[in-house]
Design a protein around this motif. Structure first.
Motif, PDB file in Angstrom:
ATOM      1  N   SER A 179      -9.919   8.102 -21.214  1.00  0.00           N
ATOM      2  CA  SER A 179     -10.711   9.291 -20.854  1.00  0.00           C
ATOM      3  C   SER A 179     -10.266   9.941 -19.547  1.00  0.00           C
ATOM      4  N   ALA A 180      -9.501   9.216 -18.716  1.00  0.00           N
ATOM      5  CA  ALA A 180      -9.105   9.751 -17.400  1.00  0.00           C
ATOM      6  C   ALA A 180      -7.605  10.011 -17.291  1.00  0.00           C
ATOM      7  N   ARG A 181      -6.894   9.952 -18.394  1.00  0.00           N
ATOM      8  CA  ARG A 181      -5.433  10.088 -18.327  1.00  0.00           C
ATOM      9  C   ARG A 181      -4.962  11.504 -18.068  1.00  0.00           C
ATOM     10  N   LYS A 182      -5.764  12.490 -18.280  1.00  0.00           N
ATOM     11  CA  LYS A 182      -5.332  13.878 -18.089  1.00  0.00           C
ATOM     12  C   LYS A 182      -5.832  14.489 -16.778  1.00  0.00           C
ATOM     13  N   VAL A 183      -6.451  13.684 -15.926  1.00  0.00           N
ATOM     14  CA  VAL A 183      -7.029  14.237 -14.697  1.00  0.00           C
ATOM     15  C   VAL A 183      -6.283  13.805 -13.438  1.00  0.00           C
ATOM     16  N   GLY A 184      -5.120  13.165 -13.589  1.00  0.00           N
ATOM     17  CA  GLY A 184      -4.286  12.853 -12.440  1.00  0.00           C
ATOM     18  C   GLY A 184      -4.564  11.534 -11.747  1.00  0.00           C
ATOM     19  N   ALA A 185      -5.370  10.661 -12.353  1.00  0.00           N
ATOM     20  CA  ALA A 185      -5.691   9.382 -11.709  1.00  0.00           C
ATOM     21  C   ALA A 185      -4.436   8.546 -11.479  1.00  0.00           C
ATOM     22  N   ALA A 186      -3.577   8.453 -12.490  1.00  0.00           N
ATOM     23  CA  ALA A 186      -2.368   7.623 -12.359  1.00  0.00           C
ATOM     24  C   ALA A 186      -1.467   8.163 -11.260  1.00  0.00           C
ATOM     25  N   LYS A 187      -1.263   9.460 -11.233  1.00  0.00           N
ATOM     26  CA  LYS A 187      -0.377  10.053 -10.220  1.00  0.00           C
ATOM     27  C   LYS A 187      -0.929   9.826  -8.816  1.00  0.00           C
ATOM     28  N   GLN A 188      -2.237   9.979  -8.655  1.00  0.00           N
ATOM     29  CA  GLN A 188      -2.841   9.762  -7.336  1.00  0.00           C
ATOM     30  C   GLN A 188      -2.697   8.306  -6.898  1.00  0.00           C
ATOM     31  N   MET A 189      -2.922   7.367  -7.832  1.00  0.00           N
ATOM     32  CA  MET A 189      -2.773   5.952  -7.474  1.00  0.00           C
ATOM     33  C   MET A 189      -1.318   5.632  -7.150  1.00  0.00           C
ATOM     34  N   LEU A 190      -0.382   6.154  -7.966  1.00  0.00           N
ATOM     35  CA  LEU A 190       1.035   5.905  -7.714  1.00  0.00           C
ATOM     36  C   LEU A 190       1.436   6.456  -6.352  1.00  0.00           C
ATOM     37  N   ASN A 191       1.016   7.664  -6.031  1.00  0.00           N
ATOM     38  CA  ASN A 191       1.339   8.239  -4.722  1.00  0.00           C
ATOM     39  C   ASN A 191       0.765   7.402  -3.585  1.00  0.00           C
ATOM     40  N   THR A 192      -0.426   6.865  -3.769  1.00  0.00           N
ATOM     41  CA  THR A 192      -1.044   6.007  -2.750  1.00  0.00           C
ATOM     42  C   THR A 192      -0.213   4.745  -2.543  1.00  0.00           C
ATOM     43  N   VAL A 193       0.225   4.130  -3.650  1.00  0.00           N
ATOM     44  CA  VAL A 193       1.044   2.919  -3.551  1.00  0.00           C
ATOM     45  C   VAL A 193       2.387   3.235  -2.889  1.00  0.00           C
ATOM     46  N   LEU A 194       3.031   4.325  -3.312  1.00  0.00           N
ATOM     47  CA  LEU A 194       4.323   4.685  -2.736  1.00  0.00           C
ATOM     48  C   LEU A 194       4.196   4.980  -1.241  1.00  0.00           C
ATOM     49  N   ASP A 195       3.137   5.671  -0.841  1.00  0.00           N
ATOM     50  CA  ASP A 195       2.906   5.936   0.580  1.00  0.00           C
ATOM     51  C   ASP A 195       2.688   4.636   1.354  1.00  0.00           C
ATOM     52  N   SER A 196       1.929   3.716   0.776  1.00  0.00           N
ATOM     53  CA  SER A 196       1.681   2.426   1.431  1.00  0.00           C
ATOM     54  C   SER A 196       2.970   1.633   1.566  1.00  0.00           C
ATOM     55  N   ALA A 197       3.800   1.658   0.531  1.00  0.00           N
ATOM     56  CA  ALA A 197       5.082   0.943   0.573  1.00  0.00           C
ATOM     57  C   ALA A 197       5.975   1.537   1.665  1.00  0.00           C
ATOM     58  N   LYS A 198       6.053   2.848   1.702  1.00  0.00           N
ATOM     59  CA  LYS A 198       6.890   3.518   2.703  1.00  0.00           C
ATOM     60  C   LYS A 198       6.398   3.196   4.114  1.00  0.00           C
ATOM     61  N   HIS A 199       5.094   3.240   4.300  1.00  0.00           N
ATOM     62  CA  HIS A 199       4.490   2.958   5.600  1.00  0.00           C
ATOM     63  C   HIS A 199       4.829   1.548   6.079  1.00  0.00           C
ATOM     64  N   ARG A 200       4.989   0.622   5.146  1.00  0.00           N
ATOM     65  CA  ARG A 200       5.278  -0.773   5.503  1.00  0.00           C
ATOM     66  C   ARG A 200       6.758  -1.125   5.367  1.00  0.00           C
ATOM     67  N   GLY A 201       7.587  -0.100   5.139  1.00  0.00           N
ATOM     68  CA  GLY A 201       9.029  -0.300   5.168  1.00  0.00           C
ATOM     69  C   GLY A 201       9.689  -0.744   3.870  1.00  0.00           C
ATOM     70  N   TYR A 202       8.959  -0.724   2.755  1.00  0.00           N
ATOM     71  CA  TYR A 202       9.568  -1.090   1.467  1.00  0.00           C
ATOM     72  C   TYR A 202      10.201   0.155   0.856  1.00  0.00           C
ATOM     73  N   LYS A 203      11.513   0.118   0.695  1.00  0.00           N
ATOM     74  CA  LYS A 203      12.226   1.272   0.141  1.00  0.00           C
ATOM     75  C   LYS A 203      12.416   1.161  -1.361  1.00  0.00           C
ATOM     76  N   ARG A 204      12.422  -0.055  -1.888  1.00  0.00           N
ATOM     77  CA  ARG A 204      12.597  -0.227  -3.330  1.00  0.00           C
ATOM     78  C   ARG A 204      11.259  -0.645  -3.945  1.00  0.00           C
ATOM     79  N   ILE A 205      10.916   0.042  -5.032  1.00  0.00           N
ATOM     80  CA  ILE A 205       9.705  -0.251  -5.793  1.00  0.00           C
ATOM     81  C   ILE A 205      10.175  -0.622  -7.200  1.00  0.00           C
ATOM     82  N   PHE A 206       9.640  -1.692  -7.748  1.00  0.00           N
ATOM     83  CA  PHE A 206      10.012  -2.044  -9.109  1.00  0.00           C
ATOM     84  C   PHE A 206       8.788  -2.464  -9.904  1.00  0.00           C
ATOM     85  N   LEU A 207       8.955  -2.529 -11.219  1.00  0.00           N
ATOM     86  CA  LEU A 207       7.841  -2.826 -12.116  1.00  0.00           C
ATOM     87  C   LEU A 207       8.373  -3.261 -13.477  1.00  0.00           C
ATOM     88  N   VAL A 208       7.465  -3.708 -14.302  1.00  0.00           N
ATOM     89  CA  VAL A 208       7.766  -3.987 -15.698  1.00  0.00           C
ATOM     90  C   VAL A 208       6.963  -2.989 -16.527  1.00  0.00           C
TER      91      VAL A 208
END
Length: 165
Positions: A94-123
Motif C-alpha cells: 500500500s505504500a510502494r508508490k508514495v516514496g517510502a523506499a526512496k526516503q529510507m534508502l536516502n537516509t541509509v546512504l546519508d548515514s553511511a556517508k556521514h560515517r565514512g562508508y563509501k561502498r554499500i552492498f546488499l542481496v
C-alpha cells in the motif's frame, strides 16, 4: 511520510511488514531483528505514514564479500568492517508508490556517508535487482563460498553493490 530510527518496541510492526512483503521461506524472527538492531542501531530505520509503520530498512557495517546470516541469532559488527550492508528493506504494497523506499534508502546512504562508508552492498531477492539497479547498484561477481551463503536467500538472490563518492 516520516522516516525515523527503529527501536526495540517497533519489532512487532517490523515483523508484520515483513510478512506482508516476503515469502515465508525467508522470514526472519523478531529475535533476529532484535540482534541486528542491537548490533547496528545507527543504520536501522522505518517509514511511518500517519500512525502506521509501512516500511523498514535494516543495515549493518560489514566486510564486503561476506554477507550476514539470514535469521541469525547474534550479529557482531566486524572490527574490519569496510562497507555498509543493507540487510533488508521492505515496504508494504500500500505504500510502494508514495516514496517510502526512496526516503529510507536516502537516509541509509546519508548515514553511511556521514560515517565514512563509501561502498554499500546488499542481496537483492524476489526479483528486486531491477529496483536496486535504478538506484545505482550493480551485480557483483561472487565466489563459491558466497554463492553457498546466498542460497539461503532464495534462487533469485543477487549480490549487488554501489560506491558513493
Amino acid at each position: 511520510m516520516k522516516i525515523r530510527r527503529m527501536s526495540l518496541s517497533d519489532l512487532p510492526e517490523i515483523s508484520r511488514v515483513q510478512r506482508e512483503c516476503y515469502n515465508e521461506s525467508i522470514l526472519e524472527s523478531v529475535d533476529s531483528f532484535s540482534a541486528k538492531l542491537s548490533a547496528s542501531p545507527d543504520f536501522c530505520f522505518m517509514a511511518v505514514q500517519g500512525d502506521l509503520v509501512v516500511g523498514y530498512v535494516v543495515s549493518l557495517p560489514w566486510v564486503f564479500g561476506e554477507i550476514p546470516d539470514l535469521d541469525g541469532a547474534e550479529y557482531l559488527v566486524p572490527s574490519n568492517a569496510d562497507s555498509l550492508c543493507i540487510h533488508d528493506m521492505a515496504v508494504t504494497p500500500s505504500a510502494r508508490k508514495v516514496g517510502a523506499a526512496k526516503q529510507m534508502l536516502n537516509t541509509v546512504l546519508d548515514s553511511a556517508k556521514h560515517r565514512g562508508y563509501k561502498r554499500i552492498f546488499l542481496v537483492a531477492i524476489q526479483g528486486a535487482s531491477s529496483y536496486w539497479m535504478r538506484h545505482g547498484f550493480k551485480a557483483v561477481h561472487v565466489g563459491e563460498s558466497l554463492k553457498r551463503d546466498l542460497s539461503a536467500y532464495g534462487e533469485e538472490a543477487v549480490c549487488m553493490a554501489k560506491t558513493e563518492d
